[in-house]
Write a protein that holds these residues in place. Structure first.
Motif, PDB file in Angstrom:
ATOM      1  N   ASN A   2       0.842  -1.198   0.000  1.00 21.25           N
ATOM      2  CA  ASN A   2       0.000   0.000   0.000  1.00 21.25           C
ATOM      3  C   ASN A   2       0.878   1.250   0.000  1.00 21.25           C
ATOM      4  O   ASN A   2       1.771   1.390   0.819  1.00 21.25           O
ATOM      5  N   THR A   3       0.649   2.157  -0.942  1.00 20.06           N
ATOM      6  CA  THR A   3       1.487   3.360  -1.029  1.00 20.06           C
ATOM      7  C   THR A   3       0.889   4.538  -0.262  1.00 20.06           C
ATOM      8  O   THR A   3       1.262   5.676  -0.491  1.00 20.06           O
ATOM      9  N   ASP A   4      -0.035   4.257   0.631  1.00 17.22           N
ATOM     10  CA  ASP A   4      -0.687   5.313   1.411  1.00 17.22           C
ATOM     11  C   ASP A   4      -0.410   5.158   2.904  1.00 17.22           C
ATOM     12  O   ASP A   4      -1.262   5.437   3.726  1.00 17.22           O
ATOM     13  N   ILE A   5       0.765   4.686   3.261  1.00 21.07           N
ATOM     14  CA  ILE A   5       1.042   4.388   4.671  1.00 21.07           C
ATOM     15  C   ILE A   5       1.336   5.670   5.449  1.00 21.07           C
ATOM     16  O   ILE A   5       2.061   6.550   4.977  1.00 21.07           O
ATOM     17  N   ILE A   6       0.761   5.755   6.646  1.00 27.02           N
ATOM     18  CA  ILE A   6       1.114   6.809   7.603  1.00 27.02           C
ATOM     19  C   ILE A   6       1.928   6.169   8.717  1.00 27.02           C
ATOM     20  O   ILE A   6       1.515   5.156   9.292  1.00 27.02           O
ATOM     21  N   VAL A   7       3.076   6.755   9.017  1.00 29.79           N
ATOM     22  CA  VAL A   7       4.032   6.145   9.949  1.00 29.79           C
ATOM     23  C   VAL A   7       4.297   7.050  11.145  1.00 29.79           C
ATOM     24  O   VAL A   7       4.539   8.254  10.990  1.00 29.79           O
ATOM     25  N   GLY A   8       4.239   6.465  12.331  1.00 28.46           N
ATOM     26  CA  GLY A   8       4.768   7.095  13.536  1.00 28.46           C
ATOM     27  C   GLY A   8       6.116   6.465  13.817  1.00 28.46           C
ATOM     28  O   GLY A   8       6.198   5.248  14.014  1.00 28.46           O
ATOM     29  N   LEU A   9       7.172   7.263  13.785  1.00 31.07           N
ATOM     30  CA  LEU A   9       8.543   6.744  13.828  1.00 31.07           C
ATOM     31  C   LEU A   9       9.271   7.270  15.060  1.00 31.07           C
ATOM     32  O   LEU A   9       9.393   8.489  15.242  1.00 31.07           O
ATOM     33  N   GLY A  10       9.747   6.351  15.913  1.00 29.86           N
ATOM     34  CA  GLY A  10      10.492   6.810  17.084  1.00 29.86           C
ATOM     35  C   GLY A  10      10.394   5.873  18.267  1.00 29.86           C
ATOM     36  O   GLY A  10      10.508   4.658  18.125  1.00 29.86           O
ATOM     37  N   GLU A  11      10.136   6.444  19.449  1.00 26.41           N
ATOM     38  CA  GLU A  11      10.222   5.692  20.698  1.00 26.41           C
ATOM     39  C   GLU A  11       9.020   4.771  20.925  1.00 26.41           C
ATOM     40  O   GLU A  11       7.878   5.140  20.663  1.00 26.41           O
ATOM     41  N   ALA A  12       9.302   3.558  21.373  1.00 30.15           N
ATOM     42  CA  ALA A  12       8.285   2.635  21.884  1.00 30.15           C
ATOM     43  C   ALA A  12       8.694   2.325  23.317  1.00 30.15           C
ATOM     44  O   ALA A  12       9.785   1.809  23.552  1.00 30.15           O
ATOM     45  N   LEU A  13       7.831   2.638  24.270  1.00 27.16           N
ATOM     46  CA  LEU A  13       8.245   2.519  25.674  1.00 27.16           C
ATOM     47  C   LEU A  13       7.046   2.274  26.569  1.00 27.16           C
ATOM     48  O   LEU A  13       5.892   2.413  26.163  1.00 27.16           O
ATOM     49  N   TRP A  14       7.348   1.901  27.786  1.00 28.69           N
ATOM     50  CA  TRP A  14       6.324   1.704  28.813  1.00 28.69           C
ATOM     51  C   TRP A  14       6.486   2.767  29.890  1.00 28.69           C
ATOM     52  O   TRP A  14       7.592   2.986  30.396  1.00 28.69           O
ATOM     53  N   ASP A  15       5.382   3.428  30.210  1.00 27.59           N
ATOM     54  CA  ASP A  15       5.363   4.345  31.351  1.00 27.59           C
ATOM     55  C   ASP A  15       5.097   3.512  32.604  1.00 27.59           C
ATOM     56  O   ASP A  15       4.046   2.872  32.719  1.00 27.59           O
ATOM     57  N   VAL A  16       6.063   3.506  33.520  1.00 32.45           N
ATOM     58  CA  VAL A  16       5.917   2.741  34.754  1.00 32.45           C
ATOM     59  C   VAL A  16       5.432   3.693  35.844  1.00 32.45           C
ATOM     60  O   VAL A  16       6.191   4.518  36.360  1.00 32.45           O
ATOM     61  N   LEU A  17       4.146   3.588  36.157  1.00 39.19           N
ATOM     62  CA  LEU A  17       3.484   4.491  37.098  1.00 39.19           C
ATOM     63  C   LEU A  17       3.313   3.806  38.450  1.00 39.19           C
ATOM     64  O   LEU A  17       3.428   2.580  38.544  1.00 39.19           O
ATOM     65  N   PRO A  18       3.023   4.584  39.486  1.00 37.61           N
ATOM     66  CA  PRO A  18       2.802   3.969  40.801  1.00 37.61           C
ATOM     67  C   PRO A  18       1.729   2.876  40.786  1.00 37.61           C
ATOM     68  O   PRO A  18       1.826   1.892  41.507  1.00 37.61           O
ATOM     69  N   GLU A  19       0.699   3.049  39.930  1.00 35.83           N
ATOM     70  CA  GLU A  19      -0.386   2.065  39.909  1.00 35.83           C
ATOM     71  C   GLU A  19      -0.167   0.952  38.885  1.00 35.83           C
ATOM     72  O   GLU A  19      -1.019   0.085  38.695  1.00 35.83           O
ATOM     73  N   GLY A  20       0.964   0.965  38.193  1.00 38.98           N
ATOM     74  CA  GLY A  20       1.247  -0.069  37.195  1.00 38.98           C
ATOM     75  C   GLY A  20       1.847   0.539  35.944  1.00 38.98           C
ATOM     76  O   GLY A  20       2.190   1.722  35.916  1.00 38.98           O
ATOM     77  N   LYS A  21       1.991  -0.248  34.884  1.00 39.82           N
ATOM     78  CA  LYS A  21       2.634   0.248  33.659  1.00 39.82           C
ATOM     79  C   LYS A  21       1.626   0.289  32.513  1.00 39.82           C
ATOM     80  O   LYS A  21       0.663  -0.471  32.480  1.00 39.82           O
ATOM     81  N   LYS A  22       1.875   1.220  31.576  1.00 36.75           N
ATOM     82  CA  LYS A  22       1.055   1.255  30.372  1.00 36.75           C
ATOM     83  C   LYS A  22       1.917   1.658  29.192  1.00 36.75           C
ATOM     84  O   LYS A  22       2.903   2.400  29.335  1.00 36.75           O
ATOM     85  N   LEU A  23       1.534   1.152  28.013  1.00 31.32           N
ATOM     86  CA  LEU A  23       2.299   1.414  26.803  1.00 31.32           C
ATOM     87  C   LEU A  23       2.258   2.896  26.466  1.00 31.32           C
ATOM     88  O   LEU A  23       1.190   3.521  26.497  1.00 31.32           O
ATOM     89  N   GLY A  24       3.410   3.480  26.172  1.00 34.40           N
ATOM     90  CA  GLY A  24       3.484   4.894  25.836  1.00 34.40           C
ATOM     91  C   GLY A  24       4.262   5.104  24.551  1.00 34.40           C
ATOM     92  O   GLY A  24       4.550   4.176  23.811  1.00 34.40           O
ATOM     93  N   GLY A  25       4.614   6.356  24.318  1.00 37.36           N
ATOM     94  CA  GLY A  25       5.366   6.697  23.114  1.00 37.36           C
ATOM     95  C   GLY A  25       4.486   7.347  22.073  1.00 37.36           C
ATOM     96  O   GLY A  25       3.434   6.799  21.689  1.00 37.36           O
ATOM     97  N   ALA A  26       4.901   8.523  21.623  1.00 32.46           N
ATOM     98  CA  ALA A  26       4.113   9.295  20.666  1.00 32.46           C
ATOM     99  C   ALA A  26       3.874   8.570  19.338  1.00 32.46           C
ATOM    100  O   ALA A  26       2.780   8.686  18.771  1.00 32.46           O
TER     101      ALA A  26
END
Length: 295
Positions: A2-26
């Motif tokens: 597909n030549t219509d791809i939109i890409v988010g390129l960069g950090e893949a990370l987990w936010d480790v919060l007091p109540e647990g972790k959740k997937l983050g990254g712009a």
């Protein structure tokens, strides 16, 4: 492919919060929201060959988000989030992790050749490996038709410098920045005396940008294009949390422009999407049909 791809390129990370972790990254947040408007969207980063890496893939699969995640011999990224007595968070972004070491592979080159729009930031360029991969990706994208190269500044801690910002401004055609970042860049680039609008006009012209998006929190947002400015007030909503709201703004705005909406209409859509995301818990809620149907 597909030549219509939109890409988010960069950090893949987990936010480790007091109540647990959740997937983050712009990048994943951006790609998820752009994809809700009918585009094939993709999060591009790297994860470790570890339990958190497996959990990253599972979380993306759970959201139905396409991805290109290299497995590299570094730990999957984490951000330790701590709260003071007033509930104000501080962030410790772990260094030398997987997303600092995104390889430019043949598969990623193929994605770049078929990419219609990409959003990248400054945080993922703190390490030379990922910085060079981002540069190669941008340089590989075709120049034909409407191709958006969106630089969403994203200044964090001390993970930026003038060279990184200058290189990114030269490679992008759309800049997204907030009012606090504009002040920092104004000081760094030597024009602190200008007011907010004049700083934006100066950057737009100096780097030959197609668009400059300035967000000012509750004070509204602007889209500067050569000879014109769009302003939208920020809607008042019951806020659940603001996580991912800025990324949803960028994803919706990008989708609107690619679908041919006039800038003011794409801007209004982005503002309304961002406001809706603020009313929901988490960075990736499903958008209601009333928003998606607008393009």
């Amino acid at each position: 492919m597909n030549t219509d791809i939109i890409v988010g390129l960069g950090e893949a990370l987990w936010d480790v919060l007091p109540e647990g972790k959740k997937l983050g990254g712009a990048p994943a947040n951006f790609a998820y929201h752009a994809g809700q408007f009918g585009f094939r969207s993709m999060a591009v980063s790297a994860v470790g060959d570890d339990k958190l890496g497996d959990e990253t893939i599972a979380a993306l699969d759970g959201k139905g988000l396409d991805y290109h995640m290299a497995r590299v011999p570094y730990p999957t990224g984490t951000v330790q989030v701590t709260l003071d007595e007033s509930g104000i968070p501080t962030y410790n972004i772990r260094e030398n992790v997987a997303w600092d070491n995104i390889p430019f592979t043949l598969g990623l080159e193929e994605i770049a050749r078929n990419c219609r729009a990409v959003c990248f930031g400054s945080l993922a360029q703190r390490n030379v490996v990922s910085r060079e991969t981002i540069h190669k990706f941008l340089d590989t994208m075709p120049d034909d038709g409407i191709r958006l190269k969106i630089f969403d500044v994203n200044l964090r801690q001390n993970f930026y410098n003038e060279d990184i910002l200058c290189d990114s401004l030269k490679r992008c055609n759309v800049l997204k920045i907030n009012d606090e970042e504009l002040v920092i860049i104004g000081r760094m680039f030597g024009y602190p005396g200008l007011d907010m609008r004049n700083k934006c006009w100066l950057i737009l012209g100096k780097y030959n940008l197609d668009m400059l998006v300035l967000t000012c929190g509750v004070n509204g947002s602007y889209v500067f294009t050569p000879g014109h400015v769009s302003f939208q007030e920020t809607p008042r909503v019951e806020v659940a949390d603001t996580v991912g709201a800025g990324d949803s703004f960028t994803g919706a705005f990008c989708a609107g422009i690619l679908k041919g909406l006039p800038v003011p209409d794409a801007h209004r859509l982005a503002v309304d999407v961002s406001a809706y995301v603020c009313t929901q818990s988490g960075a990736m809620p499903m958008l209601p049909a009333s928003l998606v149907s607008r393009i």
